[in-house]
Write an enzyme that holds these catalytic residues in place. Structure first.
Site, PDB file in Angstrom:
ATOM      1  N   ARG A 200      37.178  42.593  52.220  1.00 42.32           N
ATOM      2  CA  ARG A 200      37.622  43.787  51.483  1.00 42.32           C
ATOM      3  C   ARG A 200      36.458  44.743  51.218  1.00 42.32           C
ATOM      4  NH1 ARG A 200      42.028  43.379  47.673  1.00 42.32           N
ATOM      5  NH2 ARG A 200      40.805  44.318  46.029  1.00 42.32           N
TER       6      ARG A 200
ATOM      7  N   ARG B  96      27.840  49.560  54.493  1.00 39.54           N
ATOM      8  CA  ARG B  96      27.623  50.947  54.945  1.00 39.54           C
ATOM      9  C   ARG B  96      26.150  51.223  55.223  1.00 39.54           C
ATOM     10  NH1 ARG B  96      30.726  53.219  50.610  1.00 39.54           N
ATOM     11  NH2 ARG B  96      32.905  53.011  51.176  1.00 39.54           N
TER      12      ARG B  96
ATOM     13  N   ARG C 105      44.529  32.479  39.691  1.00 34.65           N
ATOM     14  CA  ARG C 105      43.379  32.638  38.795  1.00 34.65           C
ATOM     15  C   ARG C 105      43.819  33.548  37.670  1.00 34.65           C
ATOM     16  NH1 ARG C 105      39.534  29.311  38.128  1.00 34.65           N
ATOM     17  NH2 ARG C 105      37.861  30.813  37.726  1.00 34.65           N
TER      18      ARG C 105
ATOM     19  N   ARG D 240      32.340  40.508  34.876  1.00 41.21           N
ATOM     20  CA  ARG D 240      31.966  41.924  34.791  1.00 41.21           C
ATOM     21  C   ARG D 240      32.234  42.486  33.405  1.00 41.21           C
ATOM     22  NH1 ARG D 240      36.383  43.838  39.363  1.00 41.21           N
ATOM     23  NH2 ARG D 240      38.214  43.080  38.294  1.00 41.21           N
TER      24      ARG D 240
ATOM     25  N   GLU E 255      35.054  40.305  31.232  1.00 45.43           N
ATOM     26  CA  GLU E 255      36.093  39.564  31.955  1.00 45.43           C
ATOM     27  C   GLU E 255      35.609  38.154  32.279  1.00 45.43           C
ATOM     28  OE1 GLU E 255      37.718  41.596  35.351  1.00 45.43           O
ATOM     29  OE2 GLU E 255      38.086  43.425  34.197  1.00 45.43           O
TER      30      GLU E 255
ATOM     31  N   TYR F 143      47.878  39.071  47.350  1.00 43.22           N
ATOM     32  CA  TYR F 143      46.736  39.760  46.727  1.00 43.22           C
ATOM     33  C   TYR F 143      46.872  41.253  47.069  1.00 43.22           C
ATOM     34  CZ  TYR F 143      41.673  40.176  45.571  1.00 43.22           C
ATOM     35  OH  TYR F 143      40.448  40.497  45.025  1.00 43.22           O
TER      36      TYR F 143
ATOM     37  N   ASP G  94      46.954  45.410  46.345  1.00 39.61           N
ATOM     38  CA  ASP G  94      46.491  46.548  45.547  1.00 39.61           C
ATOM     39  C   ASP G  94      47.703  47.386  45.153  1.00 39.61           C
ATOM     40  OD1 ASP G  94      43.771  46.152  45.315  1.00 39.61           O
ATOM     41  OD2 ASP G  94      43.353  46.990  47.296  1.00 39.61           O
TER      42      ASP G  94
HETATM   43  P1  FAD Z   1      52.866  43.425  37.759  1.00 40.00           P
HETATM   44  O1  FAD Z   1      52.160  44.664  37.372  1.00 40.00           O
HETATM   45  O2  FAD Z   1      52.269  42.117  37.426  1.00 40.00           O
HETATM   46  O3  FAD Z   1      54.325  43.496  37.091  1.00 40.00           O
HETATM   47  C1  FAD Z   1      55.196  42.391  37.035  1.00 40.00           C
HETATM   48  C2  FAD Z   1      55.980  42.506  35.722  1.00 40.00           C
HETATM   49  O4  FAD Z   1      57.022  41.532  35.717  1.00 40.00           O
HETATM   50  C3  FAD Z   1      55.107  42.206  34.492  1.00 40.00           C
HETATM   51  O5  FAD Z   1      55.192  43.291  33.573  1.00 40.00           O
HETATM   52  C4  FAD Z   1      55.714  40.939  33.916  1.00 40.00           C
HETATM   53  O6  FAD Z   1      55.667  40.892  32.498  1.00 40.00           O
HETATM   54  C5  FAD Z   1      57.162  41.023  34.421  1.00 40.00           C
HETATM   55  N1  FAD Z   1      57.816  39.730  34.484  1.00 40.00           N
HETATM   56  C6  FAD Z   1      57.387  38.622  35.119  1.00 40.00           C
HETATM   57  N2  FAD Z   1      58.255  37.619  34.953  1.00 40.00           N
HETATM   58  C7  FAD Z   1      59.273  38.113  34.211  1.00 40.00           C
HETATM   59  C8  FAD Z   1      60.444  37.545  33.672  1.00 40.00           C
HETATM   60  N3  FAD Z   1      60.761  36.258  33.869  1.00 40.00           N
HETATM   61  N4  FAD Z   1      61.277  38.321  32.936  1.00 40.00           N
HETATM   62  C9  FAD Z   1      60.947  39.621  32.693  1.00 40.00           C
HETATM   63  N5  FAD Z   1      59.844  40.200  33.160  1.00 40.00           N
HETATM   64  C10 FAD Z   1      59.005  39.458  33.912  1.00 40.00           C
HETATM   65  N6  FAD Z   1      44.916  47.289  42.392  1.00 40.00           N
HETATM   66  C11 FAD Z   1      44.339  48.444  42.791  1.00 40.00           C
HETATM   67  O7  FAD Z   1      44.903  49.146  43.642  1.00 40.00           O
HETATM   68  N7  FAD Z   1      43.152  48.860  42.267  1.00 40.00           N
HETATM   69  C12 FAD Z   1      42.475  48.149  41.320  1.00 40.00           C
HETATM   70  O8  FAD Z   1      41.406  48.566  40.869  1.00 40.00           O
HETATM   71  C13 FAD Z   1      43.062  46.914  40.881  1.00 40.00           C
HETATM   72  N8  FAD Z   1      42.436  46.164  39.940  1.00 40.00           N
HETATM   73  C14 FAD Z   1      43.004  45.001  39.538  1.00 40.00           C
HETATM   74  C15 FAD Z   1      42.352  44.250  38.560  1.00 40.00           C
HETATM   75  C16 FAD Z   1      42.910  43.063  38.109  1.00 40.00           C
HETATM   76  C17 FAD Z   1      42.203  42.262  37.051  1.00 40.00           C
HETATM   77  C18 FAD Z   1      44.133  42.606  38.677  1.00 40.00           C
HETATM   78  C19 FAD Z   1      44.748  41.305  38.235  1.00 40.00           C
HETATM   79  C20 FAD Z   1      44.796  43.356  39.646  1.00 40.00           C
HETATM   80  C21 FAD Z   1      44.248  44.554  40.075  1.00 40.00           C
HETATM   81  N9  FAD Z   1      44.904  45.351  41.028  1.00 40.00           N
HETATM   82  C22 FAD Z   1      44.314  46.517  41.446  1.00 40.00           C
HETATM   83  C23 FAD Z   1      46.217  44.964  41.571  1.00 40.00           C
HETATM   84  C24 FAD Z   1      47.390  45.603  40.793  1.00 40.00           C
HETATM   85  O9  FAD Z   1      47.366  45.160  39.451  1.00 40.00           O
HETATM   86  C25 FAD Z   1      48.716  45.179  41.424  1.00 40.00           C
HETATM   87  O10 FAD Z   1      48.763  45.496  42.776  1.00 40.00           O
HETATM   88  C26 FAD Z   1      49.959  45.829  40.793  1.00 40.00           C
HETATM   89  O11 FAD Z   1      49.826  46.017  39.424  1.00 40.00           O
HETATM   90  C27 FAD Z   1      51.133  44.937  41.062  1.00 40.00           C
HETATM   91  O12 FAD Z   1      52.326  45.460  40.520  1.00 40.00           O
HETATM   92  P2  FAD Z   1      53.579  44.495  40.386  1.00 40.00           P
HETATM   93  O13 FAD Z   1      54.706  45.356  39.895  1.00 40.00           O
HETATM   94  O14 FAD Z   1      53.781  43.732  41.624  1.00 40.00           O
HETATM   95  O15 FAD Z   1      53.165  43.388  39.307  1.00 40.00           O
HETATM   96  N1  UDP Z   2      32.469  40.368  45.392  1.00 37.85           N
HETATM   97  C1  UDP Z   2      31.189  39.864  45.268  1.00 37.85           C
HETATM   98  N2  UDP Z   2      30.304  40.480  44.432  1.00 37.85           N
HETATM   99  C2  UDP Z   2      30.632  41.583  43.730  1.00 37.85           C
HETATM  100  C3  UDP Z   2      31.921  42.116  43.867  1.00 37.85           C
HETATM  101  C4  UDP Z   2      32.833  41.473  44.700  1.00 37.85           C
HETATM  102  O1  UDP Z   2      30.861  38.857  45.875  1.00 37.85           O
HETATM  103  O2  UDP Z   2      29.783  42.103  42.980  1.00 37.85           O
HETATM  104  C5  UDP Z   2      33.409  39.647  46.280  1.00 37.85           C
HETATM  105  C6  UDP Z   2      34.161  38.549  45.541  1.00 37.85           C
HETATM  106  O3  UDP Z   2      34.320  37.481  46.444  1.00 37.85           O
HETATM  107  C7  UDP Z   2      35.499  39.172  45.252  1.00 37.85           C
HETATM  108  C8  UDP Z   2      35.693  40.048  46.491  1.00 37.85           C
HETATM  109  O4  UDP Z   2      34.380  40.518  46.805  1.00 37.85           O
HETATM  110  O5  UDP Z   2      36.517  38.210  45.121  1.00 37.85           O
HETATM  111  C9  UDP Z   2      36.620  41.219  46.279  1.00 37.85           C
HETATM  112  O6  UDP Z   2      36.129  41.985  45.220  1.00 37.85           O
HETATM  113  P1  UDP Z   2      36.967  43.142  44.555  1.00 37.85           P
HETATM  114  O7  UDP Z   2      36.101  43.810  43.550  1.00 37.85           O
HETATM  115  O8  UDP Z   2      37.576  43.967  45.641  1.00 37.85           O
HETATM  116  O9  UDP Z   2      38.103  42.302  43.829  1.00 37.85           O
HETATM  117  P2  UDP Z   2      39.142  42.649  42.678  1.00 37.85           P
HETATM  118  O10 UDP Z   2      38.708  41.820  41.544  1.00 37.85           O
HETATM  119  O11 UDP Z   2      39.050  44.125  42.400  1.00 37.85           O
HETATM  120  O12 UDP Z   2      40.452  42.250  43.249  1.00 37.85           O
END
Ligand code: FAD
Ligand code: UDP
Length: 375
Positions: free
Chosen positions: A178, A182, A255, A286, A311, A359, A361
């Site tokens: 991912r 560069r 996780r 982080r 986190e 996984y 976005d």
């Molecule tokens: P969710 O947002 O998880 O929504 C699912 C919903 O279903 C939740 O509100 C939950 O409460 C509800 N639900 C579950 N079970 C039930 C039930 N039984 N009854 C009623 N409700 C229920 N993506 C990016 O593009 N850029 C980023 O920088 C980025 N950062 C991230 C950082 C973290 C820490 C994480 C975990 C993810 C990140 N993502 C990022 C990914 C992004 O969060 C997801 O792609 C997106 O939010 C997924 O949307 P979703 O609707 O599938 O799931």
């Molecule tokens: N990663 C790493 N060092 C960093 C940032 C990311 O080794 O400082 C690796 C790590 O394995 C991570 C993966 O790159 O699981 C993807 O990172 P990203 O920040 O895209 O993950 P996110 O937590 O946003 O899903």
């Protein structure tokens, strides 16, 4: 005689998948009910305002995509700012730019041209390939083949093992692919054409998507499943797929992340939204400083306070918050079995990160929800 269900669609989950689908179905004249077991709408993009700052309650979320249609779509509901993700890595007090680019190579080795940097990395790559002899079989081999030992040891190994709770040698190679490598001085973490954060936070986007749609929070599908099912012709399910099927084949693993939030009486704590702690002797992965997602330049100082979140990556326990699917062999096999059950359940659409055990976005989640047929 059987009565007609009150809704065309019951949408379980108000995250980006559920909200995007609900918007489209509502536009198409369908009667929709969105339920969420949390106390709020928005899933993991939910923001909570504190000290005038939009706090990303479930971790930093930066929207990025090269899909013009998705970008135009989300911009209909909220204006997006010019935020560009440029995390900094802190390894034992020394700072390195991410993703791996000429700034990083300069900080690591003092080299100032791409040719010098390539020479060092190529020598370290040769060493790695000499040991493995071909296609990388795991994240460690992949990282060594991509960027060599110095970067692997300082910027990848500790961070990755904290994040996933497993040795890099037992993790799939794709996780690290991912990250861009560069040969220019460019700290933009993403290669995508479009990137930003909704001005005013993600709740604006969710509110826009769900405008006019009936919603209920604090409503768990599994607590009165039969009643919910009887209410609609079709179900869109965005919760955990294994839970939907009663864990028939066993639990999928995730996780989880614990966020430790703190308000500080200083306008600028770390000078960047995201600082990764890549050494294994720091327990968190982080620190996010939320104001930098929406405040730039002198705006940072308009607010004398700041909010940070540390986190801590943790193993998920049933009942906890599932964040990242674990794509190892066991879980992939199990997820495939559940997907086959989903294929045999045409009255339910399974979509999003938890229902597809993917996984994902944000932008691909929106894309997927835009592409599903509504009937
Ligand atoms: P969710 O947002 O998880 O929504 C699912 C919903 O279903 C939740 O509100 C939950 O409460 C509800 N639900 C579950 N079970 C039930 C039930 N039984 N009854 C009623 N409700 C229920 N993506 C990016 O593009 N850029 C980023 O920088 C980025 N950062 C991230 C950082 C973290 C820490 C994480 C975990 C993810 C990140 N993502 C990022 C990914 C992004 O969060 C997801 O792609 C997106 O939010 C997924 O949307 P979703 O609707 O599938 O799931
Ligand atoms: N990663 C790493 N060092 C960093 C940032 C990311 O080794 O400082 C690796 C790590 O394995 C991570 C993966 O790159 O699981 C993807 O990172 P990203 O920040 O895209 O993950 P996110 O937590 O946003 O899903």
């Amino acid at each position: 005689m059987k009565t007609k269900p009150a809704y065309d669609y019951l949408i379980v989950g108000s995250g980006l998948f559920g909200a995007t689908f609900a918007h489209r179905a509502h536009q198409a004249g369908k009667r929709c009910l969105v339920i969420d077991k949390r106390q709020h709408l928005g899933g993991n993009v939910y923001c909570e305002e504190a000290e005038g700052i939009n706090v990303h309650k479930y971790g930093a979320h930066i929207f990025h995509t090269s899909d013009r249609e998705v970008w135009d779509f989300v911009n209909r509901f909220a204006e997006f700012n010019r935020y560009t993700n440029a995390p900094v890595a802190n390894y034992k007090g020394r700072l390195y730019n991410l993703p791996f680019n000429m700034n990083t190579f300069y900080q690591m080795w003092g080299v100032s041209t791409p040719v010098e940097a390539q020479r060092i990395i190529e020598a370290q790559q040769q060493e790695a390939i000499g040991k493995t002899g071909g296609e990388p079989r795991n994240l460690e081999e992949q990282a060594l083949a991509l960027v060599g030992r110095d970067i692997y040891e300082r910027l990848i190994k500790g961070y990755t093992e904290k994040q996933w709770g497993r040795p890099c040698s037992e993790l799939p190679a794709f996780i690290i692919r991912r990250l861009p490598v560069r040969w220019v001085f460019d700290n933009n973490y993403f290669n995508d054409t479009y990137q930003g954060i909704p001005c005013g936070g993600y709740n604006r986007l969710i509110e826009g998507l769900l405008k006019g749609v009936e919603t209920r929070t604090d409503a768990d599908f599994f607590q009165q499943r039969a009643e919910w099912e009887a209410m609609a012709r079709k179900i869109v399910f965005t919760g955990q797929i294994d839970e939907y099927f009663g864990y028939r084949y066993g639990h999928l693993e995730y996780r989880s992340v614990r966020f430790e939030q703190e308000t500080l009486d200083t306008p600028n704590y770390q000078g960047n939204a995201v600082v990764n702690y890549t050494a294994d002797d720091v327990p968190y992965t982080r620190i996010i400083e939320h104001k930098h997602f929406e405040a730039f330049g002198s705006q940072v100082y308009d607010n004398p306070h700041t909010i940070i979140s540390r986190e801590y990556s943790e193993e998920w326990q049933p009942g906890g918050e599932p964040y990242y699917p674990i794509n190892d062999e066991r879980n992939n096999r199990l997820a495939e079995q559940y997907r086959r059950l989903a294929d045999d359940t045409p009255s339910v659409v399974f979509g999003g990160r938890l229902a597809e055990y993917k996984y994902y976005d944000m932008a691909p989640v929106v894309r997927k929800a835009l592409d599903i047929a509504i009937n």
